[in-house]
Design an enzyme around this catalytic site. Structure first.
Site, PDB file in Angstrom:
ATOM      1  CG  PHE A 157      -1.855   1.205   1.226  1.00  0.00           C
ATOM      2  CD1 PHE A 157      -3.076   1.146   0.555  1.00  0.00           C
ATOM      3  CD2 PHE A 157      -1.512   2.392   1.862  1.00  0.00           C
ATOM      4  CE1 PHE A 157      -3.933   2.250   0.528  1.00  0.00           C
ATOM      5  CE2 PHE A 157      -2.354   3.497   1.831  1.00  0.00           C
ATOM      6  CZ  PHE A 157      -3.576   3.420   1.167  1.00  0.00           C
ATOM      7  CG  ASP A 251       5.547   3.551   1.829  1.00  0.00           C
ATOM      8  OD1 ASP A 251       5.606   4.209   2.883  1.00  0.00           O
ATOM      9  OD2 ASP A 251       4.511   3.463   1.130  1.00  0.00           O
ATOM     10  CE  LYS A 284      -0.810   5.743   7.806  1.00  0.00           C
ATOM     11  NZ  LYS A 284      -0.483   5.280   6.473  1.00  0.00           N
TER      12      LYS A 284
HETATM   13  C1  LIG Z   1      -0.785   5.392   5.064  1.00  0.00           C
HETATM   14  C2  LIG Z   1       0.217   4.936   4.108  1.00  0.00           C
HETATM   15  C3  LIG Z   1       0.428   5.627   2.905  1.00  0.00           C
HETATM   16  C4  LIG Z   1      -0.435   6.772   2.466  1.00  0.00           C
HETATM   17  O1  LIG Z   1      -0.327   7.873   3.306  1.00  0.00           O
HETATM   18  P1  LIG Z   1      -1.414   9.041   3.187  1.00  0.00           P
HETATM   19  O2  LIG Z   1      -0.934  10.072   4.168  1.00  0.00           O
HETATM   20  O3  LIG Z   1      -2.733   8.439   3.555  1.00  0.00           O
HETATM   21  O4  LIG Z   1      -1.399   9.536   1.811  1.00  0.00           O
HETATM   22  C5  LIG Z   1       1.454   5.202   2.082  1.00  0.00           C
HETATM   23  N1  LIG Z   1       2.227   4.152   2.418  1.00  0.00           N
HETATM   24  C6  LIG Z   1       2.047   3.476   3.572  1.00  0.00           C
HETATM   25  C7  LIG Z   1       2.939   2.340   3.897  1.00  0.00           C
HETATM   26  C8  LIG Z   1       1.023   3.829   4.443  1.00  0.00           C
HETATM   27  O5  LIG Z   1       0.834   3.132   5.563  1.00  0.00           O
END
Ligand SMILES: *Cc1c(COP(=O)(O)O)cnc(C)c1O
Length: 431
Positions: A157, A251, A284
């Site tokens: 994701f 990520d 986050k």
């Molecule tokens: C939450 C998340 C995103 C997206 O972040 P947003 O601030 O909602 O755009 C991308 N990568 C990972 C691993 C996430 O947990």
């Protein structure tokens, strides 16, 4: 202990949710409650019900709610200057970039790009990877080259904007928006043959594809249910990236900023096998509740591929967000919250299995990004049962609960959560 049972939604909650559905697009389903204020690891709804928060705004509220140092830093910055545009720079933005490079242990010359969310961090990473891909010999059109590709992981994701969504796996959220970014391919984590095949597809002639510009992955797939990829596989990915001159984008939007018991998950040998990324994305938890995200490019050569006009955002690196982030990182350091994440996570994972509740099959995760696998797919019922007893947990999948409490969570808070989790009936209905 907050074990009082609140069967129905309070009248204020119900009234506000009625209005919500009239004016807010239904992209999130019906919200569980309407929240009013918080303090530390606790949050109160508009009916005055108190909750111990083991989700923390999905791993965002690193310092919990209303931490005095965060409130002070944000208030002081707001009174000073909240925004200037990127025609100008501010001290907080410069200090924050320097701090993030230092915490990531990134080499000399490494640089930061700021955005306002996780998706934007990944957009920046994908755009930089595209620029990098154009420098690879196999991508030169003049000698029959083809556009470079991106490899992503199944169940990964990376966000909901069109670029980030292109690298996000879940078909249900991708398909309605097809066609997305071309040249993104998915491989199953752990499947080294698929990974080799994806790289090996590069070549000239009618059947050859473009070179691989980058692999993007999460070391723990958060939205997929807190699933670590495994250090051996990650090492393998790094080796193939090196051999094929491809970049590795990690990520860390969910895993970063102390959450897994290290500043970044790649710094944990058991998660990364010790490999270093070429880019790290974060968001986050970085600003303790202020919308902020971005990307760190490792090394000056890569970082310098972005030139004026390559990318940007009006709010990027906004001083209010940067001040919030500096305060958040400062408190995490001063209060040893990275160490706390490690200790409390262990207490939580061991405590869940020690409840002896037959519903809990196995725990997984690292630091304060954890999940418990359920014996049957009843996560939503468990989540609601806990909510009615004053504990917020997340039904990340039908068969798993996710926990991401604030990094300030105390031993007593974890004990309190465990007391509620112990009593969850093992025969709740399936989702
Ligand atoms: C939450 C998340 C995103 C997206 O972040 P947003 O601030 O909602 O755009 C991308 N990568 C990972 C691993 C996430 O947990």
């Amino acid at each position: 202990m907050a074990t009082e049972h609140k069967e129905t939604l309070g009248v204020n909650d119900a009234q506000w949710l009625g209005e919500y559905s009239q004016v807010h697009m239904n992209v999130f389903g019906t919200p569980l409650r309407v929240m009013d204020h918080g303090q530390g690891a606790h949050v109160w709804d508009v009916d005055g019900n108190e909750y111990l928060d083991f989700l923390a705004g999905i791993a965002v509220n690193s310092l919990g709610y209303a931490h005095p140092k965060w409130v002070q830093a944000v208030s002081e910055q707001a009174a000073k200057v909240a925004h200037v545009s990127n025609y100008f720079a501010t001290k907080p933005q410069i200090e924050l970039a320097s701090k993030l490079v230092e915490l990531a242990g990134a080499p000399e010359g490494s640089k930061v790009y700021f955005g306002n969310s996780g998706a934007e961090g990944n957009e920046a990473a994908l755009k930089l990877a595209k620029l990098y891909g154009r420098t690879l010999p196999g991508a030169l059109p003049s000698i029959g080259g083809k556009p470079a590709r991106i490899i992503a992981m199944t169940n990964g994701f990376h966000g909901r904007t069109l670029g980030a969504l292109s690298a996000t796996w879940k078909p249900a959220i991708r398909k309605p928006f097809d066609p997305l970014l071309p040249g993104v391919e998915f491989v199953r984590p752990g499947d080294t043959v698929a990974l080799h095949d994806a790289f090996a597809a590069t070549g000239l002639g009618p059947y050859g594809k473009g070179p691989v510009a980058a692999v993007i992955l999460e070391l723990i797939q958060g939205e997929a249910g807190v699933k670590p990829l495994g250090a051996e596989y990650v090492k393998h990915v790094r080796e193939l990236c090196d051999i094929n001159h491809a970049l590795l984008i990690i990520d860390e939007v969910q895993t970063g900023i102390g959450r897994t018991g290290a500043w970044f998950a790649f710094q944990r040998e058991e998660l990364s096998g010790g490999v270093k990324p070429d880019m790290v994305t974060f968001a986050k938890g970085v600003a303790g509740g202020f919308p902020m995200g971005g990307m760190i490019a490792f090394g000056g050569k890569l970082a310098s591929l972005f030139t004026p006009g390559s990318h940007g955002s009006t709010f990027a690196g906004n001083p209010l967000g940067a001040a919030a982030a500096l305060a958040t990182l400062g408190v995490i350091e001063d209060e040893n919250l990275v160490t706390n994440a490690e200790a409390r996570g262990q207490q939580l994972r061991e405590g869940i299995m020690a409840t002896g509740n037959p519903l809990y099959v196995a725990v997984r995760g690292c630091g304060l990004l954890d999940a418990v696998e359920l014996k049957h797919p009843c996560a939503h019922a468990v989540m609601n049962w806990c909510l009615e007893r004053g504990l917020i947990v997340n039904a990340v999948r039908a068969d798993a609960l996710r926990f991401a409490p604030p990094l300030i969570v105390s031993e007593q808070d974890v004990d309190q959560a465990l007391a509620i989790l112990k009593d969850v009936p093992a025969d709740l209905p399936n989702d």
